[in-house]
Structure formats: structure tokens, C-alpha cells
Design an enzyme around this catalytic site. Sequence first.
Site, PDB file in Angstrom:
ATOM      1  N   GLY A  29     128.672 -36.071  11.632  1.00 36.41           N
ATOM      2  CA  GLY A  29     128.918 -35.348  10.399  1.00 36.41           C
ATOM      3  C   GLY A  29     128.148 -34.039  10.374  1.00 36.41           C
ATOM      4  O   GLY A  29     127.230 -33.811  11.169  1.00 36.41           O
ATOM      5  N   CYS A  30     128.519 -33.165   9.436  1.00 32.80           N
ATOM      6  CA  CYS A  30     127.926 -31.824   9.386  1.00 32.80           C
ATOM      7  C   CYS A  30     126.469 -31.854   8.911  1.00 32.80           C
ATOM      8  O   CYS A  30     125.578 -31.314   9.571  1.00 32.80           O
ATOM      9  CB  CYS A  30     128.768 -30.907   8.521  1.00 32.80           C
ATOM     10  SG  CYS A  30     129.177 -31.558   6.896  1.00 32.80           S
ATOM     11  N   PHE A  31     126.196 -32.477   7.761  1.00 33.54           N
ATOM     12  CA  PHE A  31     124.807 -32.609   7.320  1.00 33.54           C
ATOM     13  C   PHE A  31     123.994 -33.370   8.362  1.00 33.54           C
ATOM     14  O   PHE A  31     122.844 -33.026   8.654  1.00 33.54           O
ATOM     15  CB  PHE A  31     124.735 -33.364   5.986  1.00 33.54           C
ATOM     16  CG  PHE A  31     124.827 -32.500   4.766  1.00 33.54           C
ATOM     17  CD1 PHE A  31     124.043 -31.362   4.618  1.00 33.54           C
ATOM     18  CD2 PHE A  31     125.686 -32.845   3.725  1.00 33.54           C
ATOM     19  CE1 PHE A  31     124.120 -30.572   3.473  1.00 33.54           C
ATOM     20  CE2 PHE A  31     125.770 -32.068   2.579  1.00 33.54           C
ATOM     21  CZ  PHE A  31     124.989 -30.931   2.452  1.00 33.54           C
ATOM     22  N   CYS A  34     122.945 -31.081  11.299  1.00 39.29           N
ATOM     23  CA  CYS A  34     121.924 -30.099  10.931  1.00 39.29           C
ATOM     24  C   CYS A  34     120.555 -30.758  10.748  1.00 39.29           C
ATOM     25  O   CYS A  34     119.530 -30.237  11.203  1.00 39.29           O
ATOM     26  CB  CYS A  34     122.363 -29.381   9.652  1.00 39.29           C
ATOM     27  SG  CYS A  34     121.475 -27.845   9.330  1.00 39.29           S
TER      28      CYS A  34
END
Length: 219
Positions: A29-31, A34
Site C-alpha cells: 500500500g501507499c502509506f 512510505c
Amino acid sequence: SFGGKEFLYGLPELNKTAISSARYIANPGCFATCIQLALLPLANAQMLNSDVHVNAVTGSTGAGIMPSATTHFSWRNNNASWYKAFTHQHLGEINESLESLQETVGELYFIPNRGNFSRGILSTAYTKFEGSESEAYGLYHEFYKNAAFTMISEEPVHLKQVVNTNNCHIHLHKYKDVLLITSVIDNLLKGASGQAIQNMNLMLGFNESEGLNLKASVY
């Protein structure tokens, strides 16, 4: 596993060698991408022993394609708000990756925020750290020395540096006994399709950066 198939977690900075011989990849996932990139070097050094506080803001494209009351432009414009505080669905994969490097890690307190922009994620994470800022930079440079797209900056990082690229930029700042880790990615590239291409390149034996040498619009 899913549908009788074994999937490997496709974060190249963590599983690059295994990805090269995998048949099925679960794209992070994106979060999750990061935040993991901000914390993995500490877990690898067995130094993620205190609670970690993360505040991250994402662009409107991080909300997916289904319209809702909080995704319309007229609501997002000139607006900001938090959602799913402490319970965001990406916490599971973040903790699983961290615990693959350090068996027991501190509690992760995560506040996701909706930002007044279309794409990108800026994450700030802080936790207690006994070493110096210089020692922290040493850990991060060593951990990411062979990473194609994750770069450590001794200057503060900004979202525009990575938007429209597959890059993650990370900056460290020590204050008293606390280490602040700032990480920025494009949620649609390193946080989604760009990372999928990166994984595909590794699986098929292509150059890892094939098709991904993109340039941020700020330059």
C-alpha cells in the site's frame, strides 16, 4: 497465500532477492510503503524499541476511484482532515515487515490525513533514538546503499521532489533523544503502479529501473 497461490510481499528495499524468483507479488500500500521505508533501517539495527508516532498526509488520489463525501474536489479543496486514526488498514503490513527484521518493536501510532493536493505522501515519524544524528545517517545510508529509488538526503525533503517519480526521499533530524524521520513518495508511483513495474522488472530479469527513470516536475 490467496486462492491457492503463494504471494511474496513486493517491497524491493526489503525483499529484492526473493522478488527476483517469485511468481506472485502482493504490491504494498501507499502509506505502508512510505512509512516502512522510513523505519526499516531502525528495525534492521534492532533499534526500534520505543513507541513510534507517525503523522502522514496524502493527496486526493489516495482515496481510490469510488466517489464519497470526502473525495469530491469541492470538499477537498482548501480543506484538511484526519481519518482512521490509529486503525488504518496499512498498519498490519507495516508491523509485519518491521517484525521480520526486529522480533519486538514499539507500538506504532499512526494518524493519516487528507491533504489539499492531488498526489503524493509526506510522512513524519519520530521515536526515541540513543545514537547521534550522524550514526542514524550511517544506518540509513548502509541499509539503502543498493536501493534503486530510495535516497537519503541531509537537506530537508519536499513533496514536489518525488511527485511524478518512483523515488522515495528520506531526511533525518535528531532533537534531544528523539529521531525525526521524514519520508516522501508519489502515492501513484512508488506507492502503487511504479512499484508494481519495479517488481515486474525484478521478476523478469530486466533492469530494476526500466521505464521508471522519471523526473519530478519541480526540476
